[in-house]
Design an enzyme around this catalytic site. Structure first.
Site, mmCIF file in Angstrom:
data_model
loop_
_atom_site.group_PDB
_atom_site.id
_atom_site.type_symbol
_atom_site.label_atom_id
_atom_site.label_comp_id
_atom_site.label_asym_id
_atom_site.label_seq_id
_atom_site.Cartn_x
_atom_site.Cartn_y
_atom_site.Cartn_z
ATOM 1 C CG ASP A 31 -2.147 -0.935 0.971
ATOM 2 O OD1 ASP A 31 -2.464 -1.218 -0.193
ATOM 3 O OD2 ASP A 31 -2.747 -1.384 1.963
ATOM 4 N NE ARG B 293 -3.723 2.442 0.444
ATOM 5 C CZ ARG B 293 -3.815 2.893 1.682
ATOM 6 N NH1 ARG B 293 -3.494 4.142 1.959
ATOM 7 N NH2 ARG B 293 -4.231 2.118 2.658
#
Length: 430
Positions: free
Chosen positions: A309, A384
């Site tokens: 991530d 993201r």
């Protein structure tokens, strides 16, 4: 809503890192699986953690919350018989609760995000649940999914980890509650082993005993265990902070982030090491990270499976590095809210970045002189991607307009507030 990111040469200030989304969702779940009252201090507030709150409440947990903490009286191994659960766009929440729903007679997970979570496959977990006697109706492995459980059994379970480690984590939450002992064998491969480590850490804190092999591919779990009611403290979130740190790295900056533990088990802590390799001036001591960026970065090579991530933020920083950067072993990025390789790189190219993709690699030919910008780009409903594209916009020559940027709320609702507090020129536009 869209966000307009106007080039910003300087960032300065101090912020508190958000609480970890990954730890919050796990603590919420183990608290719900305990019989008794648990307290979670500094829980994250995001669409994902809110989805877990909503679903465990629907399953029978009693929840009270104030500004500092949340108290949860759990349902143990006896969740309420509910007909539907709405996990929103939260993939981890869906997968964890698909396993827990095996304790219910008949639960349907609805599909509210057909263009995002609705496209993601869950076949490996569906197959594993079938091995313990759970019937699953599904749409070619996708939502809507109906779990018909009630009496899952233990035994030997084989699960693939080649697409996501979340399937394994889901089984690790469920199997201690079963009547029989279980043995889980991970087949093919296991992505994001670091995140499995977070699951095991939380389970141990909740009083659950699991024997795990050193390579995390084999587990023995005694049945008839009970989750203990405990107090938990949520640490700061590295995945969200990665974008803030990358923004500081690509600008002239003096930015300080608090609540980022040096010894955290979050794999995304590697953002610190990667920025150091890129020769970004920073210090990390006593949970405080200070970046004094000068806009100059060196290219880097990194195994992205260790920090899934944070990879997009690392790539955003590499766009402005001197030399060619390579992020490898990142194929699992393709199976997130969007294809975080193809979709993300297409948008980077629109902004003027020089990037290439392989099936499991991202190659970035850095442009220290900056990129043109001046375009409208699509974030593909992915939090993201939104944060990483914002980093690029801060260093572009002309503004970037990021469509549907409100989806950043999935993990970091105040991301743009934090950037504005540091002096970034970002504004919401209709």
């Amino acid at each position: 809503m869209d966000v307009l990111v106007t080039p910003t040469p300087n960032l300065q200030g101090e912020i508190q890192a958000l609480s970890s989304k990954n730890y919050t969702t796990r603590y919420l779940l183990v608290a719900a699986l305990a019989e008794g009252t648990s307290t979670i201090y500094y829980p994250a507030h995001s669409e994902d953690s809110d989805a877990m709150r909503r679903c465990i409440r629907d399953l029978g947990a009693i929840i009270e919350e104030d500004e500092e903490k949340i108290t949860i009286t759990g349902f143990g191994r006896h969740p309420k018989d509910v007909k539907e659960l709405d996990v929103g766009n939260a993939g981890a929440v869906l997968r964890f609760l698909m396993a827990i729903a095996a304790l219910c007679p008949d639960v349907t997970f609805i599909n509210r995000y057909p263009d995002s979570l609705g496209k993601r496959p869950h076949d490996d977990l569906i197959d594993a649940l079938g091995q313990i006697g759970v019937s699953v109706e599904h749409n070619q492995g996708r939502l809507p999914i109906t779990i018909r459980g009630g009496q899952p059994k233990g035994g030997i379970i084989k699960v693939s980890g080649s697409v996501s480690s979340q399937y394994l984590s889901a089984l690790l939450f469920l199997t201690p509650l079963l009547e029989e002992d279980s043995e889980i064998q991970v087949v093919n491969d296991l992505k994001s082993k670091v995140v499995v480590g977070q699951t095991l850490e939380v389970l141990a804190q909740a009083g659950i005993r699991i024997e795990a092999s050193e390579d995390l591919m084999h587990y023995r779990i005694s049945g008839r265990q009970q989750y203990a009611a405990k107090k938990y403290i949520v640490q700061g979130d590295y995945p969200g902070s990665a974008a803030i740190l990358a923004a500081a790295a690509v600008t002239n900056s003096d930015v300080t982030l608090h609540r980022l533990e040096e010894n955290s088990k979050q794999g995304e802590r590697a953002i610190i090491d990667v920025l150091r390799l890129m020769e970004v001036p920073l210090t990390h001591q006593d949970g405080v990270v200070r970046v004094q960026g000068n806009g100059r970065l060196k290219a880097v090579e990194f195994d992205g499976d260790k920090a899934t991530d944070a990879v997009l933020a690392m790539v955003a920083a590499a766009v402005f590095a001197e030399g060619t950067s390579r992020f490898y072993d990142v194929e699992n990025l393709r199976y997130k809210e969007c294809d975080r390789i193809t979709d993300y790189l297409n948008e980077l190219r629109k902004a003027g970045a020089n990037v290439e993709e392989r099936q499991s690699e991202i190659i970035v030919h850095g442009r220290p002189e900056g990129v043109e910008g001046g375009v409208e780009i699509n974030a593909h409903y992915d939090h993201r991607v939104i944060m990483a594209l914002t980093v690029v916009g801060l260093r572009a020559k002309q503004p970037l307009r990021i469509r549907d940027a409100h989806h950043v709320a999935k993990s970091y609702p105040i991301f743009f507030d934090h950037l504005q507090a540091l002096g970034a020129n970002v504004e919401w536009v209709e």
